[in-house]
Scaffold this motif. Structure first.
Motif, PDB file in Angstrom:
ATOM      1  N   GLY A  51       1.197  -1.167  -0.016  1.00  0.00           N
ATOM      2  CA  GLY A  51       0.072  -0.168  -0.366  1.00  0.00           C
ATOM      3  C   GLY A  51       0.714   1.365   0.391  1.00  0.00           C
ATOM      4  O   GLY A  51       1.701   1.022  -0.295  1.00  0.00           O
ATOM      5  N   THR A  52      -0.207   2.333   0.050  1.00  0.00           N
ATOM      6  CA  THR A  52       1.322   3.664   0.074  1.00  0.00           C
ATOM      7  C   THR A  52       1.633   3.491   1.135  1.00  0.00           C
ATOM      8  O   THR A  52       2.955   4.593   1.360  1.00  0.00           O
ATOM      9  N   MET A 109       5.576   2.815   0.152  1.00  0.00           N
ATOM     10  CA  MET A 109       5.880   4.206  -1.463  1.00  0.00           C
ATOM     11  C   MET A 109       6.170   4.805  -0.939  1.00  0.00           C
ATOM     12  O   MET A 109       5.566   5.030  -0.059  1.00  0.00           O
ATOM     13  N   PRO A 159       0.503  -3.009  -3.861  1.00  0.00           N
ATOM     14  CA  PRO A 159      -1.017  -2.186  -4.038  1.00  0.00           C
ATOM     15  C   PRO A 159      -2.097  -3.168  -3.384  1.00  0.00           C
ATOM     16  O   PRO A 159      -2.856  -3.328  -3.818  1.00  0.00           O
ATOM     17  N   SER A 160      -3.181  -2.139  -2.933  1.00  0.00           N
ATOM     18  CA  SER A 160      -4.344  -2.914  -2.278  1.00  0.00           C
ATOM     19  C   SER A 160      -5.335  -3.569  -3.097  1.00  0.00           C
ATOM     20  O   SER A 160      -6.030  -3.819  -3.070  1.00  0.00           O
ATOM     21  N   PRO A 161      -5.575  -2.715  -4.237  1.00  0.00           N
ATOM     22  CA  PRO A 161      -6.253  -3.118  -5.455  1.00  0.00           C
ATOM     23  C   PRO A 161      -6.014  -4.551  -5.729  1.00  0.00           C
ATOM     24  O   PRO A 161      -6.474  -5.078  -6.778  1.00  0.00           O
ATOM     25  N   GLY A 216      -2.159  -1.109   2.486  1.00  0.00           N
ATOM     26  CA  GLY A 216      -2.896   0.288   0.868  1.00  0.00           C
ATOM     27  C   GLY A 216      -4.398   0.152   1.583  1.00  0.00           C
ATOM     28  O   GLY A 216      -4.929  -0.481   2.357  1.00  0.00           O
ATOM     29  N   THR A 217      -4.976   1.998   1.309  1.00  0.00           N
ATOM     30  CA  THR A 217      -6.333   2.300   2.050  1.00  0.00           C
ATOM     31  C   THR A 217      -7.289   1.943   0.969  1.00  0.00           C
ATOM     32  O   THR A 217      -8.006   1.767   1.355  1.00  0.00           O
ATOM     33  N   ASP A 218      -7.154   1.314  -0.041  1.00  0.00           N
ATOM     34  CA  ASP A 218      -8.336   1.462  -0.713  1.00  0.00           C
ATOM     35  C   ASP A 218      -9.412  -0.338  -0.963  1.00  0.00           C
ATOM     36  O   ASP A 218      -9.902  -0.003  -0.799  1.00  0.00           O
ATOM     37  N   ALA A 258      -1.570   4.249   4.779  1.00  0.00           N
ATOM     38  CA  ALA A 258      -0.847   5.791   4.287  1.00  0.00           C
ATOM     39  C   ALA A 258      -1.759   6.313   3.431  1.00  0.00           C
ATOM     40  O   ALA A 258      -2.253   6.091   2.572  1.00  0.00           O
ATOM     41  N   MET A 259      -2.121   7.547   2.931  1.00  0.00           N
ATOM     42  CA  MET A 259      -2.670   8.696   2.373  1.00  0.00           C
ATOM     43  C   MET A 259      -1.525   9.093   1.259  1.00  0.00           C
ATOM     44  O   MET A 259      -1.382   9.724   0.304  1.00  0.00           O
ATOM     45  N   LYS A 301     -13.576   4.487   3.627  1.00  0.00           N
ATOM     46  CA  LYS A 301     -12.915   5.324   2.845  1.00  0.00           C
ATOM     47  C   LYS A 301     -13.729   5.972   2.427  1.00  0.00           C
ATOM     48  O   LYS A 301     -14.414   5.689   1.612  1.00  0.00           O
TER      49      LYS A 301
HETATM   50  N1  LIG Z   1      -3.127   5.469  -0.047  1.00  0.00           N
HETATM   51  C1  LIG Z   1      -3.114   3.552  -0.143  1.00  0.00           C
HETATM   52  O1  LIG Z   1      -2.407   3.499  -0.059  1.00  0.00           O
HETATM   53  C2  LIG Z   1      -3.861   3.900  -1.630  1.00  0.00           C
HETATM   54  C3  LIG Z   1      -3.045   2.753  -2.849  1.00  0.00           C
HETATM   55  N2  LIG Z   1      -3.621   2.760  -3.291  1.00  0.00           N
HETATM   56  C4  LIG Z   1      -3.235   0.803  -1.718  1.00  0.00           C
HETATM   57  O2  LIG Z   1      -4.586   0.832  -1.545  1.00  0.00           O
HETATM   58  O3  LIG Z   1      -2.323   0.608  -2.528  1.00  0.00           O
END
Ligand SMILES: NC(=O)C[C@H](N)C(=O)O
Length: 324
Positions: free
Chosen positions: A11-12, A15, A53-55, A85-87, A111-112, A159
């Motif tokens: 996730g972010t 990253m 990445p969470s997608p 990841g937040t998604d 994290a965003m 979210k």
């Molecule tokens: N803020 C994030 O983590 C978003 C990122 N696209 C994820 O979900 O991996």
């Protein structure tokens, strides 16, 4: 000294922004730079489960996280922090909430802003998640989501903003606690749900959204495929355009569970309207109303219930009640 197991999944929070401005996964997790400020008080054990990445995360990865947590329960770990990841964080959080025992604190954070962006929230969220997982008060609350100094239940958090650090909100109910400079504080008691420790996840459980003038074809396709369950984000208090009813009936005739939630941000879906396509008719047709969950969580709940082998009334009871 309490032992806190940290499971990184990507996730972010893992990253950085590259020279072109694109946010991309890091081969070295930026959270490795975290200096344990709880030295002598907390033993932090870190594992990189994966870096996605969470997608890219789905039920298969959620099951891997759940199995690692079950092992940690057996090993006598005192608390777990999952970075994610937040998604799709809310879906993993709710999956774990339904499938791991709720006496062990399990806290998910992300994290965003990535590690090298100004105002990056990763390290701060990570630290507050650790503080929450180490708190005695976090026991018996099920899986928690800690972001931006707020503690939310996995069951209801969602979210709500694409980029703002205050993105995670709990519609209708609000957060159940805060993390301050002194640590985690809770101000809500929770109704706990039972644990369904599944060892596999089935496929073909779908989520679709209703809209004005909804075309029936998508439901028609589901009626004619290897569908195991359908969740519909219905209109308002729980209604559908009447044009979709014939295809919906075909799905129900095949005894495929159909679960209804509202596409509204706040409130619960109920059978209150008596017109064609209204909630009362949908209820009479055999649609299950899920009270209080959003579409993506109702789908996780249906997926877990079906994977656990629930059928008929036990499945309906499980899915309709957000706290069972
Ligand atoms: N803020 C994030 O983590 C978003 C990122 N696209 C994820 O979900 O991996």
């Amino acid at each position: 000294m309490k032992k806190i197991l940290i499971l990184h999944t990507g996730g972010t929070i893992a990253m950085s922004q590259n020279n072109d401005g694109a946010v991309v996964p890091n081969s070295n997790n930026p959270l490795d730079a975290f200096q344990n400020p709880f030295h002598g008080k907390l033993d932090l054990i870190t594992e990189d489960l994966f870096n996605l990445p969470s997608p890219h995360i789905g039920p298969k990865e959620m099951l891997l996280i759940q199995q690692r947590i079950m092992q940690a329960v057996a090993d006598g770990i005192d608390g777990i922090v999952v970075t994610h990841g937040t998604d799709t964080l809310e879906e993993t959080a709710y999956f774990l909430d339904l499938t791991v025992p709720n006496d062990l604190p399990v806290v998910i954070t992300g994290a965003m802003r990535s590690a090298n962006e100004i105002g990056s929230d990763g390290l701060h969220n990570f630290q507050t998640a650790i503080q929450t997982a180490a708190s005695d008060q976090a026991k018996g609350k099920g899986v928690l989501v800690v972001m931006n100094d707020e503690i939310h239940t996995a069951r209801y958090v969602t979210k709500t903003h694409t980029t703002n650090v205050a993105t995670f909100r709990t519609p209708t109910f609000g957060p159940i606690g805060l993390v301050t400079k002194n640590g985690a504080h809770f101000f809500e008691k929770l109704l706990l749900q039972s644990c369904h420790p599944i060892d596999h996840v089935i496929k073909h459980v779908y989520l679709i959204k209703a809209y004005a003038g909804m075309d029936p074809e998508l439901l028609g396709m589901l009626a004619n495929s290897a569908t195991n369950g359908v969740v519909i984000e219905a209109l308002g208090a729980g209604n559908l355009p009447p044009t979709v009813l014939p295809e919906l009936k075909k799905i129900l005739d095949r005894k495929i569970p159909v679960v209804l939630v509202s596409r509204c941000f706040n409130g619960i879906a109920q059978d209150v309207y008596g017109y064609d396509g209204g909630g009362i008719q949908l209820n009479n047709l055999g649609v299950t109303f899920c009270h209080g969950l959003n579409g993506q969580k109702a789908r996780i709940k249906l997926l877990v219930g079906l994977s656990y082998g629930l059928k008929g009334k036990s499945l309906t009871d499980f899915v309709s009640d957000a706290v069972s």
